[in-house]
Design a protein around this motif. Structure first.
Motif: not given
Length: 235
Positions: A9, A129, A132-133, A135-136, A196-197, A199
């Motif tokens: 990423f 944020h 993406p999840d 990469w979190k 953005e991401h 969640t």
């Protein structure tokens, strides 16, 4: 850091939309009503940051927290951000405050290469944020790797605690409540949700546990914001 695979990423692409210039960063700083020296100092005190500590601020932005941590006696504060304009602005603020023990790093959650003593504290406020999840989760593993056993990871972000089935009502209520003509507008919030991401809390909490953290404190500040104080497991 070693050469990354082609599928990795690219966090640097997330920095350019809002923060290409110092003027844009200054405008951003003026909108940050939730971040004042008093509020940042209160968080520093609450976390127990003080003499001799090593602190890493991931997504340090305009440097508000990093400066307060340094002024509270931390031995070294690593201020990490993917935006060079942010770092330049933060470094100027630190110089004006007479703070010398902040080291500035142009990097992201996935690319920050920590050197020196393991951190006593890692802080991330309203920055995670961008990932993406998948990469979190990678970021949480990276954070665990730079913390001392028993070290503290503090996370605050746009995190959704409303029931998933009520996502439309939850997002619309957030925008209606939070948007201000003189600050973050409805269009800003719409952009955040769309591109953005952020969640759900139950996803974040599962990731933190799998990364080796004990969630010592979880506060749902609103249906769309949460904070966590986490302890790295191990002796």
């Amino acid at each position: 850091m070693a050469l990354l695979p082609a599928w990795y990423f690219d966090e640097s692409k997330m920095a350019g939309v809002d923060f290409k210039s110092i003027d844009q960063v200054e405008a951003f700083d003026q909108k940050q009503l939730s971040s004042t020296p008093e509020k940042e100092q209160a968080l520093v005190a609450r976390l127990g940051i003080g003499s001799g500590h090593t602190v890493v601020d991931l997504g340090a932005g305009t440097g508000a927290f990093a400066i307060r941590a340094a002024l509270s006696g931390a031995a070294v504060v690593h201020a990490v951000d993917i935006s060079q304009a942010m770092l330049t602005y933060a470094e100027n603020k630190a110089q004006q405050a007479g703070v010398e023990q902040i080291q500035f790093h142009r990097a992201g959650f996935l690319t920050y290469d920590h050197e020196g003593n393991l951190a006593d504290f890692v802080i991330s406020k309203y920055a995670l944020h961008i990932l993406p999840d998948f990469w979190k989760m990678v970021a949480f593993l990276q954070i665990a790797s730079i913390l001392k056993p028993g070290g503290v990871f503090y996370l605050r972000d746009v995190i959704f605690s409303f029931p998933p089935s009520q996502y439309e009502a939850g997002i619309n209520a957030w925008i209606e409540r939070a948007a201000k003509p003189e600050g973050w507008t409805a269009s800003d919030y719409e952009l955040h949700v769309r591109e953005e991401h952020s969640t759900f809390a139950w996803i974040i909490e599962g990731m933190l546990t799998r990364a080796g953290f004990e969630v010592a404190e979880a506060n749902y500040l609103s249906p769309t914001a949460a904070e966590y104080r986490c302890i790295k497991s191990g002796i």
